[in-house]
Design a protein around this motif. Sequence first.
Motif, PDB file in Angstrom:
ATOM      1  N   GLN A 318     -41.982 -30.270  27.511  1.00 38.22           N
ATOM      2  CA  GLN A 318     -42.511 -29.766  28.669  1.00 38.22           C
ATOM      3  C   GLN A 318     -43.882 -30.339  28.980  1.00 38.22           C
ATOM      4  O   GLN A 318     -44.778 -30.324  30.215  1.00 38.22           O
ATOM      5  CB  GLN A 318     -41.716 -28.478  29.382  1.00 38.22           C
ATOM      6  N   MET A 319     -44.385 -29.479  28.493  1.00 40.76           N
ATOM      7  CA  MET A 319     -46.101 -29.592  27.768  1.00 40.76           C
ATOM      8  C   MET A 319     -46.669 -30.368  27.797  1.00 40.76           C
ATOM      9  O   MET A 319     -48.061 -30.687  28.189  1.00 40.76           O
ATOM     10  CB  MET A 319     -46.421 -28.394  27.483  1.00 40.76           C
ATOM     11  N   HIS A 320     -46.844 -31.083  27.549  1.00 41.32           N
ATOM     12  CA  HIS A 320     -46.848 -32.836  26.812  1.00 41.32           C
ATOM     13  C   HIS A 320     -46.403 -33.796  28.038  1.00 41.32           C
ATOM     14  O   HIS A 320     -47.201 -34.603  28.647  1.00 41.32           O
ATOM     15  CB  HIS A 320     -45.969 -33.560  25.649  1.00 41.32           C
ATOM     16  N   GLY A 321     -45.481 -33.162  29.453  1.00 42.61           N
ATOM     17  CA  GLY A 321     -45.313 -34.381  29.682  1.00 42.61           C
ATOM     18  C   GLY A 321     -45.009 -35.369  29.423  1.00 42.61           C
ATOM     19  O   GLY A 321     -43.816 -35.764  28.451  1.00 42.61           O
ATOM     20  N   GLY A 322     -45.573 -36.699  30.259  1.00 37.87           N
ATOM     21  CA  GLY A 322     -44.024 -37.983  30.493  1.00 37.87           C
ATOM     22  C   GLY A 322     -44.005 -37.960  29.257  1.00 37.87           C
ATOM     23  O   GLY A 322     -43.365 -38.907  28.761  1.00 37.87           O
ATOM     24  N   ILE A 323     -45.271 -38.297  28.399  1.00 40.52           N
ATOM     25  CA  ILE A 323     -45.684 -38.629  27.496  1.00 40.52           C
ATOM     26  C   ILE A 323     -44.650 -38.432  26.530  1.00 40.52           C
ATOM     27  O   ILE A 323     -43.686 -39.166  25.095  1.00 40.52           O
ATOM     28  CB  ILE A 323     -47.178 -38.820  27.069  1.00 40.52           C
ATOM     29  N   ALA A 324     -44.018 -37.504  26.289  1.00 43.59           N
ATOM     30  CA  ALA A 324     -43.381 -36.689  25.537  1.00 43.59           C
ATOM     31  C   ALA A 324     -42.183 -36.655  25.466  1.00 43.59           C
ATOM     32  O   ALA A 324     -41.008 -36.808  24.146  1.00 43.59           O
ATOM     33  CB  ALA A 324     -42.846 -35.158  25.793  1.00 43.59           C
ATOM     34  N   ILE A 325     -41.717 -37.860  26.418  1.00 45.34           N
ATOM     35  CA  ILE A 325     -40.290 -38.310  26.239  1.00 45.34           C
ATOM     36  C   ILE A 325     -40.364 -39.781  25.842  1.00 45.34           C
ATOM     37  O   ILE A 325     -39.248 -41.048  25.861  1.00 45.34           O
ATOM     38  CB  ILE A 325     -38.877 -38.387  27.483  1.00 45.34           C
ATOM     39  N   THR A 326     -41.015 -40.420  25.370  1.00 42.73           N
ATOM     40  CA  THR A 326     -41.674 -41.672  24.840  1.00 42.73           C
ATOM     41  C   THR A 326     -41.428 -41.768  23.446  1.00 42.73           C
ATOM     42  O   THR A 326     -41.299 -40.851  22.675  1.00 42.73           O
ATOM     43  CB  THR A 326     -43.393 -42.878  25.110  1.00 42.73           C
ATOM     44  N   TRP A 327     -40.826 -43.263  23.331  1.00 44.43           N
ATOM     45  CA  TRP A 327     -40.058 -43.390  21.408  1.00 44.43           C
ATOM     46  C   TRP A 327     -41.686 -43.057  20.722  1.00 44.43           C
ATOM     47  O   TRP A 327     -41.356 -42.933  19.425  1.00 44.43           O
ATOM     48  CB  TRP A 327     -39.868 -44.821  21.175  1.00 44.43           C
ATOM     49  N   GLU A 328     -42.798 -43.495  20.309  1.00 52.56           N
ATOM     50  CA  GLU A 328     -44.450 -43.313  20.178  1.00 52.56           C
ATOM     51  C   GLU A 328     -44.708 -41.716  20.322  1.00 52.56           C
ATOM     52  O   GLU A 328     -45.483 -42.021  19.222  1.00 52.56           O
ATOM     53  CB  GLU A 328     -45.192 -43.877  20.909  1.00 52.56           C
ATOM     54  N   HIS A 329     -44.205 -40.868  20.764  1.00 52.65           N
ATOM     55  CA  HIS A 329     -44.549 -40.025  20.599  1.00 52.65           C
ATOM     56  C   HIS A 329     -43.964 -38.705  19.907  1.00 52.65           C
ATOM     57  O   HIS A 329     -42.683 -38.920  19.574  1.00 52.65           O
ATOM     58  CB  HIS A 329     -44.586 -39.037  21.737  1.00 52.65           C
ATOM     59  N   ASP A 330     -44.330 -38.234  19.090  1.00 53.79           N
ATOM     60  CA  ASP A 330     -43.365 -37.312  17.671  1.00 53.79           C
ATOM     61  C   ASP A 330     -42.325 -35.984  18.602  1.00 53.79           C
ATOM     62  O   ASP A 330     -42.164 -35.709  18.195  1.00 53.79           O
ATOM     63  CB  ASP A 330     -44.372 -35.838  16.736  1.00 53.79           C
TER      64      ASP A 330
END
Length: 357
Positions: A318-330
């Motif tokens: 939630q606190m990372h926002g949209g980038i957190a649901i991408t494959w590239e992010h941990d």
Amino acid sequence: MELGLSEEQTELAATLRALLARRADSGAVRAAADSPAGHDPALWQVLCDQVGVAALAVPEEHDGAGASAFETCVVLEELGRCLAPSPLLASLVVTETLLASGSAEACARLLPRVAAGEVATLAWAGLTGPGRTEPVRAVGWRLSGTVGPVLLGDVAEVLLVAARTEEGVALFEVDPTATGLTRTRTPAMDTTQRLATLGLDDVEATPVVADATAALARAHLVGTVGVAALQVGGAQRGLDMTVAYSKERVQFGRPIGSFQALKHRMADMLVLVETARSIAWAAAYAVSVGAADAPRLAASAGSWCSDALEQVAAETVQMHGGIAITWEHDAQLLFKRAHALGQLFGQAHEHRRTVLA
């Protein structure tokens, strides 16, 4: 009881953290998860040769370090922090199962192999919680049935199988190359957890102990606190990622970490991490020394740490926002790890049932 690590345990954790920082970054974790072994064999060999992680809980007379399950849980917490796939949890369970079996012959034959770093696992219905009906049956020394999921079941070099007999549940050793044994990798949401389904069709086995009740009860206790250690490490990783991101992400001309509402949410995450670590350490210590309240503490840790990691993982996303649901992010690795670990050795509500009982 005063909770804390000894000087030697603190040094062990620091050594592991430094080594994993060099050898298990995000790219290495993803590559290891996708490898044929399901982990990084080179890293595992370094951990075994230089730190002796697989030998920590193995007695010295079997080529081990003569430490305990608690020291292994210290290592598991660091492995959980970096999300690296590793055979250590399965190896710890096999070590403690063999020691609790009372079979001196099996311990002398198998524990030196485990201590040296051979991948070991236990095929047992109790992997996903207590009270499961054992699907493998033994007629004499021959086993038939299907069991899964099995941690590292398709790549294990030392394989123990729990099977139902006319008298109860017994423990057997099975040659991974035995005729009639099929080992099929099971796709998992969490790619850092290697699972497999084993099919046994009249497979010849070597008996370890005729009554495996005590050995499997020990396996469940140790597996529960081992998973809790991984969950604490994962929760710490989620907190660290979120705090670091809150200092970098700028919104309305300010780092988002300066906003009071987000500070409160990160403070709540810190409370979850620290309370999870406290109960995980208490349970691991109780299990390692055989304390009378070990089952209650292990169940408490299994319940609290599972819920804590899921909450921290959700907040991380939630606190990372949209980038957190991408494959590239941990963050997606952490989220999947949280839900996968919540299934091993019992779900949170099953552990709460144990505490209430």
